[in-house]
Design an enzyme around this catalytic site. Structure first.
Site, PDB file in Angstrom:
ATOM      1  N   ARG A   1       0.859  -1.201   0.000  1.00  0.00           N
ATOM      2  CA  ARG A   1       0.000   0.000   0.000  1.00  0.00           C
ATOM      3  C   ARG A   1       0.884   1.235   0.000  1.00  0.00           C
ATOM      4  NH1 ARG A   1      -3.607  -1.281   4.359  1.00  0.00           N
ATOM      5  NH2 ARG A   1      -4.833  -2.332   2.762  1.00  0.00           N
TER       6      ARG A   1
ATOM      7  N   ASN B   1      -0.692  -0.585  13.172  1.00  0.00           N
ATOM      8  CA  ASN B   1      -0.180  -1.640  12.308  1.00  0.00           C
ATOM      9  C   ASN B   1       1.027  -2.291  12.961  1.00  0.00           C
ATOM     10  OD1 ASN B   1      -1.735  -1.065   9.739  1.00  0.00           O
ATOM     11  ND2 ASN B   1      -0.775   0.922  10.075  1.00  0.00           N
TER      12      ASN B   1
ATOM     13  N   ASP C   1       4.607  -4.533   6.562  1.00  0.00           N
ATOM     14  CA  ASP C   1       3.345  -4.732   7.270  1.00  0.00           C
ATOM     15  C   ASP C   1       3.195  -6.220   7.581  1.00  0.00           C
ATOM     16  OD1 ASP C   1       0.435  -5.538   7.301  1.00  0.00           O
ATOM     17  OD2 ASP C   1       0.185  -3.363   7.270  1.00  0.00           O
TER      18      ASP C   1
ATOM     19  N   ASP D   1       0.484  -7.687   9.007  1.00  0.00           N
ATOM     20  CA  ASP D   1      -0.918  -8.106   9.035  1.00  0.00           C
ATOM     21  C   ASP D   1      -1.675  -7.773  10.324  1.00  0.00           C
ATOM     22  OD1 ASP D   1      -0.360  -9.497   6.517  1.00  0.00           O
ATOM     23  OD2 ASP D   1       0.521 -11.049   7.776  1.00  0.00           O
TER      24      ASP D   1
ATOM     25  N   ASP E   1      -3.244  -5.976  13.376  1.00  0.00           N
ATOM     26  CA  ASP E   1      -3.607  -4.580  13.619  1.00  0.00           C
ATOM     27  C   ASP E   1      -4.361  -4.493  14.929  1.00  0.00           C
ATOM     28  OD1 ASP E   1      -2.814  -3.577  10.929  1.00  0.00           O
ATOM     29  OD2 ASP E   1      -4.471  -4.836  10.255  1.00  0.00           O
TER      30      ASP E   1
ATOM     31  N   ASP F   1      -7.224  -9.150  12.423  1.00  0.00           N
ATOM     32  CA  ASP F   1      -6.518  -9.827  11.327  1.00  0.00           C
ATOM     33  C   ASP F   1      -5.598 -10.960  11.771  1.00  0.00           C
ATOM     34  OD1 ASP F   1      -7.819  -8.067   9.580  1.00  0.00           O
ATOM     35  OD2 ASP F   1      -6.194  -6.606   9.731  1.00  0.00           O
TER      36      ASP F   1
ATOM     37  N   GLU G   1      -5.464 -13.550   8.967  1.00  0.00           N
ATOM     38  CA  GLU G   1      -4.600 -13.111   7.871  1.00  0.00           C
ATOM     39  C   GLU G   1      -3.130 -13.289   8.256  1.00  0.00           C
ATOM     40  OE1 GLU G   1      -3.636  -9.027   5.333  1.00  0.00           O
ATOM     41  OE2 GLU G   1      -5.376  -9.059   6.668  1.00  0.00           O
TER      42      GLU G   1
END
Length: 176
Positions: free
Chosen positions: A23, A87, A103, A105, A107, A120, A123
């Site tokens: 991102r 994050n 990152d 994953d 959060d 998450d 994830e």
């Protein structure tokens, strides 16, 4: 590491453990920067996802990055209160191109009443398997979740009551 100047507009890039760009936040105004900390502000900035989709943030935000902790914190100023999105990710690095971090994953979302939720986890487990996160990374991240939760409970650092307000006032001085 290059240190950007207050008032400078920078790009923020997050990557995944496998090196793929995740991102990009188009413009964040640097409010404070040194070798350990970068504090920035943005409002209605364009965000580009790895698949090319773009969207615009909806509210002013103060971003806190640290070179020694494996998390970053975004304080979002909304009409119904101050929310935080945290994050779990590598400490930041800054080069001529952008502020960069990986990152991981996980959060934590913090609500105006300072309650919080870890997000998450599924994830994270999926990516941990797919990208072969080393055990040392897993251990670091689990420890950093504990530190981050302690900071939230203790209203430390970016969670201190006046932190976002003070930095938002500074951010506004760069808009004129």
């Amino acid at each position: 590491m290059i240190i950007p100047e207050p008032g400078q507009k920078i790009e923020i890039q997050s990557y995944k453990h496998n090196g793929q760009l995740h991102r990009v936040w188009d413009k964040t105004t640097v409010l404070k920067a040194n070798h350990n900390v970068l504090i920035g502000g943005n409002d209605r900035t364009q965000v580009t996802e790895s698949d090319g989709r773009t969207w615009i943030t909806r509210e002013p935000a103060i971003c806190y990055f640290h070179a020694k902790y494996w998390f970053n914190v975004i304080g979002m100023i909304r009409t119904d209160g101050l929310y935080y999105y945290c994050n779990l990710g590598s400490p930041f690095a800054f080069d001529e191109e952008a502020l960069k971090y990986i990152d991981y994953d996980l959060d934590i979302k913090v609500f105006p009443d300072m309650t919080f939720t870890l997000l998450d986890e599924d994830e994270y487990e999926q990516h941990k398997q797919e990208m072969n996160y080393p055990q040392v990374i897993d251990s670091i991240l689990q420890h950093q979740v504990t530190i981050l939760q302690r900071w939230i409970r203790q209203r430390k650092g970016p969670f201190a009551p006046e932190f976002v307000d003070q930095w938002y006032e500074r951010y506004l001085t760069y808009l004129t």
